[in-house]
Design a protein around this motif. Structure first.
Motif, PDB file in Angstrom:
ATOM      1  N   PHE A 187       0.922   8.445  -6.791  1.00 34.35           N
ATOM      2  CA  PHE A 187       1.052   7.041  -6.004  1.00 34.35           C
ATOM      3  C   PHE A 187      -0.156   6.228  -6.101  1.00 34.35           C
ATOM      4  CE2 PHE A 187       3.058  10.738  -3.511  1.00 34.35           C
ATOM      5  CZ  PHE A 187       4.374  10.157  -3.609  1.00 34.35           C
ATOM      6  N   MET A 188      -1.071   6.119  -7.129  1.00 35.45           N
ATOM      7  CA  MET A 188      -1.861   5.112  -7.564  1.00 35.45           C
ATOM      8  C   MET A 188      -1.115   3.872  -7.621  1.00 35.45           C
ATOM      9  SD  MET A 188      -4.969   3.976  -7.111  1.00 35.45           S
ATOM     10  CE  MET A 188      -5.981   5.305  -6.856  1.00 35.45           C
ATOM     11  N   GLY A 225      -2.119  -3.229  -2.690  1.00 35.83           N
ATOM     12  CA  GLY A 225      -3.069  -4.060  -2.460  1.00 35.83           C
ATOM     13  C   GLY A 225      -4.207  -3.347  -2.074  1.00 35.83           C
ATOM     14  N   TYR A 226      -4.036  -2.095  -1.767  1.00 35.22           N
ATOM     15  CA  TYR A 226      -5.122  -0.840  -1.463  1.00 35.22           C
ATOM     16  C   TYR A 226      -6.347  -0.859  -2.643  1.00 35.22           C
ATOM     17  CZ  TYR A 226      -2.184   0.644   2.150  1.00 35.22           C
ATOM     18  OH  TYR A 226      -1.228   0.571   3.346  1.00 35.22           O
ATOM     19  N   PHE A 227      -5.755  -0.749  -3.745  1.00 34.77           N
ATOM     20  CA  PHE A 227      -6.848  -0.636  -4.979  1.00 34.77           C
ATOM     21  C   PHE A 227      -6.507  -1.820  -5.841  1.00 34.77           C
ATOM     22  CE2 PHE A 227      -6.043   3.473  -3.067  1.00 34.77           C
ATOM     23  CZ  PHE A 227      -7.140   3.884  -2.706  1.00 34.77           C
TER      24      PHE A 227
END
Length: 191
Positions: A178-179, A186-188
């Motif tokens: 899920f990356m 926008g989490y990473f």
């Protein structure tokens, strides 16, 4: 001993100081039923190395071998133990007080969230103040809130690990799956 910095997965840097990993390695070997011989072969180390890492007076594991053990094992608990030893964070909940099954982990997470919410309620006024105006009592409330937030994270990771175990995957597998979605959300940032 002079510390040397090495680059590991994800672009992180760590100090190259070997660490004792006896208990987490033994626990994983028993759980996985992987032999020390299989481990040595998979890592490309001498057959004696896994024995040296797990004997009464263990030989410390190099950071490079710690990363390779984590990659090979693909086990969330072992990886979190390795992260804790080398970085000092994200130790798995490995005490013998709490059950680690899905239901108990969910309940513990809810209890910890309730405690955190109470600490946050008590610190609400402090959170609105300018940092330079905080009193000693304010700092005490913030440390209590930080402690409770850490416990929520520990319980949350335990719950996440329990969910992954039901699906027979590791947390690392979940991240791989899920990356891209999390980066898109926008989490990473990108790699």
């Amino acid at each position: 001993m002079e510390e040397e910095k090495i680059r590991i997965r994800g672009g992180f840097w760590m100090n190259a100081v070997s660490q004792v990993l006896k208990k987490p390695i033994i626990k994983w070997l028993v759980k996985s039923e992987v032999s020390k011989r299989e481990l040595s072969k998979a890592l490309g180390v001498s057959r004696q190395s896994p024995t040296d890492w797990t004997k009464d007076k263990p030989t410390p594991v190099t950071p490079e071998n710690g990363v390779r053990i984590s990659d090979y094992a693909n086990d969330s608990d072992l990886t979190m133990s390795i992260i804790y030893q080398f970085f000092g964070i994200f130790r798995p909940m490995d005490g013998d007080v709490y059950k680690s099954d899905l239901s108990a982990s969910d309940d513990l997470q809810e209890l910890e969230e309730d405690e955190r919410d109470e600490a946050k309620r008590l610190a609400k006024r402090v959170l609105c103040k300018e940092v330079q105006r905080l009193t000693t009592a304010d700092h005490t409330l913030l440390i209590k809130l930080a402690k409770e937030q850490a416990e929520v994270i520990f319980a949350g990771i335990q719950f996440l690990n329990a969910l992954c175990k039901v699906e027979n995957i590791s947390i690392m597998d979940l991240f791989s799956m899920f990356m891209k979605d999390w980066q898109d959300a926008g989490y990473f940032g990108g790699d």
